[in-house]
Design a protein around this motif. Structure first.
Motif, short mmCIF file in Angstrom:
data_model
loop_
_atom_site.label_atom_id
_atom_site.label_comp_id
_atom_site.label_asym_id
_atom_site.label_seq_id
_atom_site.Cartn_x
_atom_site.Cartn_y
_atom_site.Cartn_z
N THR A 1 40.32 20.91 32.17
CA THR A 1 41.05 22.15 31.94
C THR A 1 42.06 22.38 33.05
O THR A 1 41.76 22.21 34.23
N THR A 2 43.27 22.76 32.69
CA THR A 2 44.30 23.06 33.68
C THR A 2 44.71 24.50 33.55
O THR A 2 44.50 25.15 32.54
N ALA A 3 45.36 25.01 34.61
CA ALA A 3 45.78 26.41 34.62
C ALA A 3 46.80 26.69 33.53
O ALA A 3 46.93 27.81 33.05
N ALA A 4 47.52 25.64 33.11
CA ALA A 4 48.56 25.83 32.11
C ALA A 4 48.01 25.90 30.70
O ALA A 4 48.70 26.30 29.77
N THR A 5 46.76 25.50 30.52
CA THR A 5 46.18 25.51 29.18
C THR A 5 45.81 26.93 28.77
O THR A 5 45.08 27.60 29.48
N PRO B 1 32.59 31.55 23.42
CA PRO B 1 31.88 31.00 22.25
C PRO B 1 30.72 31.85 21.76
O PRO B 1 30.40 31.83 20.56
N LEU B 2 30.04 32.61 22.64
CA LEU B 2 28.90 33.42 22.21
C LEU B 2 29.24 34.91 22.13
O LEU B 2 28.33 35.73 22.02
N GLU B 3 30.51 35.22 22.14
CA GLU B 3 30.90 36.64 22.03
C GLU B 3 30.38 37.21 20.70
O GLU B 3 30.49 36.59 19.65
N VAL C 1 35.89 23.16 29.80
CA VAL C 1 36.28 23.02 28.40
C VAL C 1 37.79 23.19 28.27
O VAL C 1 38.40 24.02 28.94
N ASP C 2 38.38 22.41 27.38
CA ASP C 2 39.81 22.50 27.12
C ASP C 2 40.02 22.61 25.61
O ASP C 2 39.60 21.72 24.86
N PRO C 3 40.61 23.71 25.09
CA PRO C 3 41.10 24.86 25.86
C PRO C 3 39.95 25.74 26.36
O PRO C 3 38.90 25.79 25.72
#
Length: 352
Positions: free
Chosen positions: A2-6, A13-15, A290-292
């Motif tokens: 994962t990068t800051a730009a992503t 996921p569990l919201e 994780v990405d995104p």
């Protein structure tokens, strides 16, 4: 990676998943804090005076135990006396509004309090109920209390960390608790996944002894463990310790580091939260990349009873009823929580 730009996903996921956390100390809270990190709402039910880990351990910050601070970030706290009829009624109503219930009482305790798996799932079949115990619901050790060192001793883990001099020693980390917490979270998520197709809930049983044994599956496959004379820590002339490994033909030598050395200026692995009494609270981030990415859910551990009034209000309790319960000592709500922050010498106590 994962990068800051992503760009982040719109939700974790569990919201939308609500967890009723009746657990205490380490293994249960470790399970539920993992689910909270993934976006679930976790409502932690504590007895008057707070759950046991608020008052245990050798490290405190502004009256808050490091054990509690470590395993309860982002949760809501409802302080209520389960030993009273009205307290039990309120907790049962919370359970009926939850997707998951997690507890780590001794076998039989939840049933005596009216919050056992069969009791709750009888009226809410879709409930996922997780019970974490030391030795499982039955067997010769079932009723016995246990902690991390006892499980390490019984499971073979202490023997596997025998010193070159032949003395079994305890690992410096609570692996039985961590293993049980992670396996409980996996079991819960698996039951939720199955429920999406069947509509039916489940009862998940996890115990610390089996969890620690499962963490040693490679030792079982390789036969009885015996310490190697080729590997070990060595103290050098400058006072530093190094781990020297000579197995396999390619030698390795790495420094034995303290946690502060490992994490010095490491903002990728750590985060800083603002706690209402501690101030700056430094914690490790969940090591799942994780990405995104999904949005961060981090917030500090709750003060005792900080969310009691709000949660009971959501359940339909009137302000007048809440005030009466507070006057009777059945609940502690957020308006009186500051009187319950521990500033005394740590002592042992048990949940009901």
């Amino acid at each position: 990676m994962t990068t800051a730009a992503t760009p982040a996903l719109a939700q974790a996921p569990l919201e939308g998943l609500r967890i009723l956390d009746l657990s205490h100390f380490v293994a249960g809270p470790w399970c539920t804090v993992l689910l909270r990190e993934l976006g679930a709402e976790v409502i932690k039910v504590e007895p008057p005076g707070g759950e046991i880990s608020r008052n245990m351990g050798g490290v405190y910050a502004a009256g808050e135990s490091a054990i509690f601070l470590g395993f309860n970030s982002g949760k809501k706290s409802v302080c209520i006396d389960l030993k009273t009829a009205e307290g039990r009624e309120a907790v049962v109503r919370m359970a009926h509004e939850a997707d998951v219930v997690v507890q780590n009482f001794r076998p039989g305790t939840a049933e005596r309090l009216g919050v056992g798996a069969e009791q709750l799932r009888k009226v809410r079949p879709e409930l996922v109920y997780c019970a974490i115990t030391a030795f499982g619901p039955d067997g010769p050790y079932a009723e016995r209390p246990a902690n991390d060192p006892l499980i390490q001793a019984l499971s073979g883990a202490m023997w596997a960390t025998t010193t070159p001099g032949g003395t079994p020693i305890r690992m410096g980390v609570s692996l039985p608790d961590f293993a049980a917490g992670v396996l409980a979270a996996i079991g819960i998520l698996s039951a939720i996944r199955r429920k999406s197709s069947t509509g039916k809930g489940a009862t998940v049983d996890i115990n610390l002894l089996d969890s620690q044994l499962y963490a040693q599956t490679d030792l079982l496959a390789g036969g009885e463990f015996s310490p190697s004379v080729q590997n070990g820590s060595v103290r050098c002339s400058e006072g530093r310790y190094f781990w020297v490994e000579a197995d396999g033909g390619d030698s390795a030598r790495v420094p034995v580091q303290g946690l502060s050395e490992v994490l010095r200026n490491d903002t990728a692995r750590t985060r800083t939260l603002e706690h209402p009494t501690v101030g700056e609270l430094h914690q490790l981030k969940i090591p799942v990349d994780v990405d995104p990415p999904w949005p961060a859910t981090a917030s500090p551990p709750p003060l005792l009873g900080a969310d009691t009034r709000d949660i009971l209000g959501e359940l339909g309790f009137s302000d007048r009823t809440i005030e009466r319960l507070a006057d009777q000592g059945i609940i502690n709500d957020d308006q009186i929580r500051t009187s319950n922050v521990n500033t005394t010498t740590p002592h042992n106590k048990e949940m009901p």
